[in-house]
Motif scaffolding. Structure first.
Motif, mmCIF file in Angstrom:
data_model
loop_
_atom_site.group_PDB
_atom_site.id
_atom_site.type_symbol
_atom_site.label_atom_id
_atom_site.label_comp_id
_atom_site.label_asym_id
_atom_site.label_seq_id
_atom_site.Cartn_x
_atom_site.Cartn_y
_atom_site.Cartn_z
ATOM 1 N N THR A 74 -4.531 3.148 -12.709
ATOM 2 C CA THR A 74 -5.748 3.591 -12.017
ATOM 3 C C THR A 74 -6.216 2.574 -10.963
ATOM 4 O OG1 THR A 74 -7.176 2.573 -13.677
ATOM 5 C CG2 THR A 74 -6.545 4.858 -14.059
ATOM 6 N N VAL A 75 -5.271 2.105 -10.166
ATOM 7 C CA VAL A 75 -5.612 1.116 -9.138
ATOM 8 C C VAL A 75 -5.131 1.618 -7.777
ATOM 9 C CG1 VAL A 75 -5.236 -1.245 -8.323
ATOM 10 C CG2 VAL A 75 -5.507 -0.808 -10.766
ATOM 11 N N CYS A 76 -6.043 1.753 -6.840
ATOM 12 C CA CYS A 76 -5.690 2.212 -5.497
ATOM 13 C C CYS A 76 -4.755 1.207 -4.836
ATOM 14 C CB CYS A 76 -6.954 2.383 -4.657
ATOM 15 S SG CYS A 76 -6.611 2.956 -2.976
ATOM 16 N N THR A 77 -3.727 1.726 -4.177
ATOM 17 C CA THR A 77 -2.741 0.847 -3.544
ATOM 18 C C THR A 77 -3.171 0.377 -2.161
ATOM 19 O OG1 THR A 77 -1.572 2.829 -2.829
ATOM 20 C CG2 THR A 77 -0.764 1.723 -4.811
ATOM 21 N N HIS A 78 -4.425 0.697 -1.779
ATOM 22 C CA HIS A 78 -4.949 0.124 -0.540
ATOM 23 C C HIS A 78 -5.498 -1.261 -0.855
ATOM 24 C CE1 HIS A 78 -8.187 -0.030 2.781
ATOM 25 N NE2 HIS A 78 -7.044 -0.480 3.264
ATOM 26 N N LEU A 79 -6.716 -1.310 -1.426
ATOM 27 C CA LEU A 79 -7.286 -2.621 -1.730
ATOM 28 C C LEU A 79 -7.749 -2.751 -3.175
ATOM 29 C CD1 LEU A 79 -9.311 -3.297 1.564
ATOM 30 C CD2 LEU A 79 -7.145 -4.322 0.870
ATOM 31 N N GLY A 80 -7.275 -1.883 -4.015
ATOM 32 C CA GLY A 80 -7.478 -2.101 -5.444
ATOM 33 C C GLY A 80 -8.687 -1.458 -6.095
ATOM 34 N N CYS A 81 -9.402 -0.571 -5.415
ATOM 35 C CA CYS A 81 -10.505 0.138 -6.066
ATOM 36 C C CYS A 81 -9.954 1.125 -7.095
ATOM 37 C CB CYS A 81 -11.338 0.896 -5.036
ATOM 38 S SG CYS A 81 -12.286 -0.181 -3.954
ATOM 39 N N THR A 82 -10.865 1.724 -7.838
ATOM 40 C CA THR A 82 -10.453 2.695 -8.855
ATOM 41 C C THR A 82 -10.716 4.108 -8.344
ATOM 42 O OG1 THR A 82 -11.049 1.124 -10.575
ATOM 43 C CG2 THR A 82 -10.760 3.419 -11.244
ATOM 44 N N LYS A 138 -8.973 10.624 -5.651
ATOM 45 C CA LYS A 138 -9.645 10.235 -4.416
ATOM 46 C C LYS A 138 -10.277 8.861 -4.611
ATOM 47 C CE LYS A 138 -11.245 11.361 -0.274
ATOM 48 N NZ LYS A 138 -10.303 11.478 0.860
ATOM 49 N N CYS A 139 -9.967 7.948 -3.711
ATOM 50 C CA CYS A 139 -10.538 6.605 -3.820
ATOM 51 C C CYS A 139 -11.910 6.568 -3.142
ATOM 52 C CB CYS A 139 -9.602 5.586 -3.191
ATOM 53 S SG CYS A 139 -10.204 3.903 -3.421
ATOM 54 N N PRO A 140 -12.935 6.070 -3.844
ATOM 55 C CA PRO A 140 -14.286 6.064 -3.273
ATOM 56 C C PRO A 140 -14.485 4.986 -2.203
ATOM 57 C CG PRO A 140 -14.312 4.995 -5.410
ATOM 58 C CD PRO A 140 -12.917 5.520 -5.198
ATOM 59 N N CYS A 141 -13.584 4.035 -2.114
ATOM 60 C CA CYS A 141 -13.815 2.911 -1.192
ATOM 61 C C CYS A 141 -13.535 3.262 0.266
ATOM 62 C CB CYS A 141 -12.992 1.707 -1.626
ATOM 63 S SG CYS A 141 -13.593 0.999 -3.170
ATOM 64 N N HIS A 142 -12.329 3.753 0.542
ATOM 65 C CA HIS A 142 -11.984 4.047 1.940
ATOM 66 C C HIS A 142 -11.332 5.410 2.084
ATOM 67 C CE1 HIS A 142 -11.591 -0.331 1.083
ATOM 68 N NE2 HIS A 142 -12.514 -0.376 2.008
ATOM 69 N N GLY A 143 -11.431 6.220 1.034
ATOM 70 C CA GLY A 143 -11.033 7.614 1.155
ATOM 71 C C GLY A 143 -9.571 7.947 0.964
ATOM 72 N N SER A 144 -8.790 7.055 0.425
ATOM 73 C CA SER A 144 -7.385 7.419 0.192
ATOM 74 C C SER A 144 -7.290 8.542 -0.835
ATOM 75 C CB SER A 144 -6.584 6.208 -0.316
ATOM 76 O OG SER A 144 -6.400 5.283 0.728
ATOM 77 N N GLY A 145 -6.351 9.433 -0.593
ATOM 78 C CA GLY A 145 -6.130 10.542 -1.522
ATOM 79 C C GLY A 145 -4.698 10.524 -2.021
ATOM 80 N N PHE A 146 -4.537 10.933 -3.273
ATOM 81 C CA PHE A 146 -3.208 10.951 -3.901
ATOM 82 C C PHE A 146 -3.044 12.284 -4.622
ATOM 83 C CE2 PHE A 146 -5.007 6.716 -3.845
ATOM 84 C CZ PHE A 146 -3.996 5.891 -3.392
ATOM 85 N N PRO A 188 -6.046 5.254 4.008
ATOM 86 C CA PRO A 188 -5.259 4.060 4.361
ATOM 87 C C PRO A 188 -4.265 3.574 3.310
ATOM 88 C CG PRO A 188 -7.466 3.425 3.675
ATOM 89 C CD PRO A 188 -7.443 4.934 3.663
ATOM 90 N N ALA A 189 -4.266 4.137 2.121
ATOM 91 C CA ALA A 189 -3.319 3.637 1.095
ATOM 92 C C ALA A 189 -1.893 3.749 1.624
ATOM 93 C CB ALA A 189 -3.468 4.416 -0.208
#
Ligand code: FES
Length: 160
Positions: free
Chosen positions: A81-89, A100-108, A118-119
């Motif tokens: 459960t770690v975003c591959t952009h900058l590590g948010c959950t 969906k990452c709440p920090c910069h909007g990456s989606g998986f 950006p991930a």
């Protein structure tokens, strides 16, 4: 007068000795942060229906157990459960069927593949296998990276 000074001296010495002993005791028995084990059981394969993202291990163990298709093959995997952009959950959005990452909007996608934001690469997987008692066991000491072709490793998924 001299006697009371001597008494005071002994009292200070005793107090210092006591403090030193307390410090030593603290050193010998430090507060230990208990971390969850790196291997843990998550349940039987039948507990994870096809298409399901199980979130109950997210808070304590930092893992989603996902039963989905990858490269056309149904498999159960343990996604970190770690975003591959900058590590948010990231959060699992059931209605949108994506992480969906709440920090910069990456989606998986459900299988962990990145598709927006950006991930730079997919989410990572932990090792998962069938234990002797028939339950699935996750091993967080082993990570698998899709971009390095490691998701074909049979340790990175369970197919039954
Ligand atoms: S840390 Fe997840 S998008 Fe930046």
């Amino acid at each position: 007068m001299f006697g009371s000074m001597l008494g005071l001296g002994y009292t200070c010495l005793a107090a210092a000795g006591g403090l030193w002993t307390l410090g030593l005791a603290r050193f010998m028995f430090p507060n230990i942060l208990t971390e969850p084990p790196s291997r843990f059981k998550v349940g039987f394969p039948s507990d994870f229906a096809l298409g399901k993202v199980e979130e109950k291990f997210k808070a304590q163990f930092g893992v989603w157990i996902v039963n989905t298709e990858y490269n056309g093959q149904p498999e159960i995997c343990a996604i970190r459960t770690v975003c591959t952009h900058l590590g948010c959950t990231p959060n699992w959005l059931e209605a949108e069927q994506k992480f969906k990452c709440p920090c910069h909007g990456s989606g998986f996608y459900k299988d962990g593949i990145n598709f927006e934001g950006p991930a730079p690469r997919p989410l990572e997987r932990y090792a998962i296998s069938l234990a002797d008692d028939g339950q699935l066991e996750v091993d967080k000491s082993k990570l698998f990276f899709e971009e390095m072709g490691q998701w074909v490793d049979p340790q990175s998924f369970y197919t039954g």
